[in-house]
Write an enzyme that holds these catalytic residues in place. Sequence first.
Site, mmCIF file in Angstrom:
data_model
loop_
_atom_site.group_PDB
_atom_site.id
_atom_site.type_symbol
_atom_site.label_atom_id
_atom_site.label_comp_id
_atom_site.label_asym_id
_atom_site.label_seq_id
_atom_site.Cartn_x
_atom_site.Cartn_y
_atom_site.Cartn_z
ATOM 1 N N ASN A 1 -23.074 -6.687 -13.425
ATOM 2 C CA ASN A 1 -22.402 -6.290 -14.668
ATOM 3 C C ASN A 1 -21.153 -5.467 -14.383
ATOM 4 O OD1 ASN A 1 -22.379 -6.035 -17.656
ATOM 5 N ND2 ASN A 1 -22.549 -3.854 -17.136
ATOM 6 N N LYS B 1 -11.863 -4.911 -3.273
ATOM 7 C CA LYS B 1 -13.096 -5.062 -2.474
ATOM 8 C C LYS B 1 -14.312 -4.685 -3.318
ATOM 9 C CE LYS B 1 -10.754 -4.530 1.926
ATOM 10 N NZ LYS B 1 -9.432 -4.009 1.483
ATOM 11 N N ASP C 1 -6.713 -6.124 -4.467
ATOM 12 C CA ASP C 1 -7.648 -5.959 -3.348
ATOM 13 C C ASP C 1 -8.519 -4.743 -3.627
ATOM 14 O OD1 ASP C 1 -8.974 -5.811 -0.963
ATOM 15 O OD2 ASP C 1 -7.185 -5.555 0.277
ATOM 16 N N VAL D 1 -1.958 -8.831 10.731
ATOM 17 C CA VAL D 1 -0.668 -9.149 11.358
ATOM 18 C C VAL D 1 0.255 -7.936 11.234
ATOM 19 C CG1 VAL D 1 1.407 -10.574 11.193
ATOM 20 C CG2 VAL D 1 -0.855 -11.619 10.926
ATOM 21 N N GLY D 2 0.934 -7.603 12.320
ATOM 22 C CA GLY D 2 1.881 -6.488 12.284
ATOM 23 C C GLY D 2 1.240 -5.226 12.826
ATOM 24 N N GLY E 1 -1.716 -5.363 15.048
ATOM 25 C CA GLY E 1 -1.518 -5.963 16.370
ATOM 26 C C GLY E 1 -1.468 -7.473 16.451
ATOM 27 N N PRO F 1 -5.517 -10.772 7.011
ATOM 28 C CA PRO F 1 -4.837 -9.519 7.329
ATOM 29 C C PRO F 1 -4.952 -9.196 8.817
ATOM 30 C CG PRO F 1 -7.003 -9.046 6.436
ATOM 31 C CD PRO F 1 -6.903 -10.550 6.559
ATOM 32 N N ASP G 1 -20.450 -4.023 -6.292
ATOM 33 C CA ASP G 1 -21.360 -3.318 -7.206
ATOM 34 C C ASP G 1 -22.364 -4.306 -7.794
ATOM 35 O OD1 ASP G 1 -22.369 -1.264 -8.983
ATOM 36 O OD2 ASP G 1 -20.408 -0.288 -8.775
ATOM 37 N N ILE G 2 -23.117 -3.848 -8.788
ATOM 38 C CA ILE G 2 -24.066 -4.742 -9.457
ATOM 39 C C ILE G 2 -23.278 -5.776 -10.265
ATOM 40 C CG2 ILE G 2 -25.896 -3.006 -9.550
ATOM 41 C CD1 ILE G 2 -25.153 -2.666 -12.577
ATOM 42 N N ASP H 1 0.820 -1.215 0.000
ATOM 43 C CA ASP H 1 0.000 0.000 0.000
ATOM 44 C C ASP H 1 0.855 1.267 0.000
ATOM 45 O OD1 ASP H 1 -2.389 -1.491 0.062
ATOM 46 O OD2 ASP H 1 -2.286 -1.676 2.247
#
Length: 212
Positions: A66, A60, A58, A171-172, A175, A169, A63-64, A9
């Site tokens: 299509n 996420k 990633d 880790v690090g 915490g 996700p 949506d619809i 990221d």
Amino acid sequence: MADLLLALDVKGKAEAVRVATACTGELDAIKIGYPLVLSTGLEIVKDLAKSEIPIIADFKVADIPNTNSLICEEVFGAGCAGIITHAFCGSDSLAACVDASHDHGGVCFVVCEMSHPGALDFLSGENAERMARMAKAAGADGIIAPATRPERTATLRTIIGSSMKIYSPGVGAQGAQPEDVKKYVDGIIVGRAIYEAADPKAAAHEFRVRAR
Ligand code: NUP
């Protein structure tokens, strides 16, 4: 034994390539998302492909049907090996994402329970368990479940069984420790604790060893 996925990221191509190159040989996959792709464009997938490990988007997706299919076309057309989707838009939207991923030879992971504290408002508990059942029914390749709540990840594992994967996700920086979840999951996702480290390769190496 769990794989190590780097959540890359960072902003901009130079920093992304610097961290990915530094971690060569220590990662099983790289996860990219909005922070990186909005700063570089999807061309970053080609730049990262030199690391010769799968790139997972990633996004996420939520949506619809299509629109979900169109997003998958772009992601897999750019060279990604996998995509992460939400499930809360319903079974038709989820099916569109899973089917489009498979049509392009890719894999689809479904967010079931999120790792941050606010997940307890909606993306946890019975909702997460319903989404895990929906992910299994849709033929998804795996789910995303939190390292920050290992007991919840263990519960979600019992729902999906052993034929689907769990990437975890938290880790690090959030915490959790690799040892908290490695027995329930197929991969841990680590971002800041690697890419913000003074020596990203050494940090990645340590997480990988601890996830084994
Ligand atoms: O529930 C989730 N929690 C989470 O942190 C689902 C995710 N996809 N993520 C992502 O994992 C998050 O967007 C980030 O890319 C990575 C965790 O990064 P870090 O907390 O290790 O820096």
